[in-house]
Each structure stands twice: as C-alpha cells, then as structure tokens.
Design a protein around this motif. Structure first.
Motif, PDB file in Angstrom:
ATOM      1  N   ALA A  90       0.831  -1.318  -0.085  1.00 17.33           N
ATOM      2  CA  ALA A  90       0.103   0.034   0.070  1.00 17.33           C
ATOM      3  C   ALA A  90       0.867   1.129   0.107  1.00 17.33           C
ATOM      4  O   ALA A  90       0.586   2.130  -0.618  1.00 17.33           O
ATOM      5  CB  ALA A  90      -0.711  -0.296   1.163  1.00 17.33           C
ATOM      6  N   GLY A  91       1.926   1.209   0.657  1.00 19.77           N
ATOM      7  CA  GLY A  91       2.933   2.450   0.805  1.00 19.77           C
ATOM      8  C   GLY A  91       3.460   2.491  -0.595  1.00 19.77           C
ATOM      9  O   GLY A  91       3.638   3.743  -0.953  1.00 19.77           O
ATOM     10  N   LEU A  92       4.122   1.404  -1.222  1.00 21.49           N
ATOM     11  CA  LEU A  92       4.651   1.603  -2.538  1.00 21.49           C
ATOM     12  C   LEU A  92       3.393   2.078  -3.473  1.00 21.49           C
ATOM     13  O   LEU A  92       3.944   2.769  -4.489  1.00 21.49           O
ATOM     14  CB  LEU A  92       5.172   0.086  -2.942  1.00 21.49           C
ATOM     15  CG  LEU A  92       5.666   0.011  -4.229  1.00 21.49           C
ATOM     16  CD1 LEU A  92       7.200   1.125  -4.250  1.00 21.49           C
ATOM     17  CD2 LEU A  92       6.192  -1.422  -4.688  1.00 21.49           C
ATOM     18  N   ALA A  93       2.359   1.620  -3.503  1.00 18.40           N
ATOM     19  CA  ALA A  93       1.381   2.208  -4.495  1.00 18.40           C
ATOM     20  C   ALA A  93       1.066   3.607  -4.046  1.00 18.40           C
ATOM     21  O   ALA A  93       0.806   4.394  -5.199  1.00 18.40           O
ATOM     22  CB  ALA A  93      -0.148   1.409  -4.203  1.00 18.40           C
ATOM     23  N   GLY A  94       1.045   3.921  -3.119  1.00 19.15           N
ATOM     24  CA  GLY A  94       0.686   5.326  -2.745  1.00 19.15           C
ATOM     25  C   GLY A  94       2.149   6.344  -3.175  1.00 19.15           C
ATOM     26  O   GLY A  94       1.687   7.430  -3.671  1.00 19.15           O
ATOM     27  N   ALA A  95       3.141   5.697  -2.966  1.00 21.35           N
ATOM     28  CA  ALA A  95       4.364   6.535  -3.446  1.00 21.35           C
ATOM     29  C   ALA A  95       4.305   6.619  -5.195  1.00 21.35           C
ATOM     30  O   ALA A  95       4.695   7.698  -5.627  1.00 21.35           O
ATOM     31  CB  ALA A  95       5.546   5.838  -2.862  1.00 21.35           C
TER      32      ALA A  95
END
Length: 180
Positions: A90-95
């Motif tokens: 989720a953090g990677l998708a957000g970034a």
C-alpha cells in the motif's frame, strides 16, 4: 497487541486502500472514473471527517509509544508477514501514484469558473498569475485536483495504519517485558 490497535489499524488501512484504488481508477482510460466538481465538496468533507480523528489518534498512539525510528522499524518487522506485505504494498502504491500525479500534472492549479469564463492559477516559472483557460483545460485541472484529493488522504491513512500497528506491537512487547 490489543484489539483496539487492530481495529484502528484495519480501519485506517481499509480507508487508505479504498482511496488509493479510487485514485488508480482515475488513471485508467478504460474506466475513466471522473469525479464531478459538485461531488468534490461532500467527498472532501466525508474524507476529512474520517481522516482527522483517525490520523490524530494514530499520531497520539505513536507518540505515546515513545519510540525512535529504529525501534519502530523493529516493531514493524515483528508484525505478521502478511501485514508487513500489505502495508509495504500500500505504501509503494501510494508513492507510485503520488509520483505519477506530481509528474503528470501541468502548471495549472485552482481552476474556477466566473461569469462563464474559466480561470486557473498558472505556476510556471515565468508566469505565476491567474490565466484564462478553455473549458477542456478547466475540466482537466478539476480532474487532477480531484485525483489529488483522493490520493493524499489515502497515503495518510496508510501511514496511520503503519503508525497504529507498530505502536500496538511496541505496547505488546513492553507488556511482555514487564510480565517477564
């Protein structure tokens, strides 16, 4: 970790993932999820009404854990592998979505309509003032603004989930060391 930490983290994660998915849908041409400008007002109000207490309470819980970055990272690594993977993805998708939004956006911001004419603030280095734009440009700028209003709270929700779950893991570890 107590059930309140799990519930709080799950709620923040679910809300963040929902907003990130909606943001991703705005990038797909086949789906072409368009956010009408009238929907932005109530959608923004709903997002902020949930974001403020969720994010503030996550911040308070993280503050009360009194941990530095190294200890927080160790607590994250103590979480179950599926939870670590879900938060990392989720953090990677957000970034990734944030990078796409920043790089794909033009220099026009804050589009508005006045007396049948469309205006936006031009942030290009040599201009830096309000300019008149076409209706097509107005719609594109409003669409980009809507995408941003979905993306930023989504990233904050995922960050809140990370903070809450690591604080819960730190609290569990502290209680275990006190009992020993």
């Amino acid at each position: 970790m107590g059930w309140t930490f799990k519930a709080h983290g799950a709620l923040a994660y679910a809300l963040g993932l929902t907003l990130l998915a909606l943001t991703a849908l705005t990038w797909l041409p086949a789906v072409a999820l368009r956010i009408p400008p009238t929907a932005l007002t109530w959608l923004t109000a709903a997002i902020l009404a949930l974001l403020i207490p969720t994010f503030l309470s996550a911040g308070i819980r993280a503050f009360l854990a009194r941990a530095d970055r190294h200890t927080t990272w160790q607590a994250f690594r103590c979480l179950p592998a599926k939870v670590q993977l879900a938060l990392a993805l989720a953090g990677l998708a957000g970034a990734t979505l944030l990078a796409l939004t920043i790089s794909g956006g033009g220099s026009l911001q804050n589009a508005r309509e006045k007396n049948g004419h469309y205006y936006a603030f031009d942030t290009s280095p040599l201009t830096r003032h309000t300019v008149e734009i076409s209706r097509t440009q107005y719609r594109a700028v409003r669409h980009d603004e809507g995408r941003t209003w979905l993306l930023l709270p989504g990233v904050l929700y995922v960050g809140a989930a990370y903070a809450v779950l690591t604080a819960g893991e730190l609290r569990r570890a502290d209680r275990a060391s006190e009992d020993a």
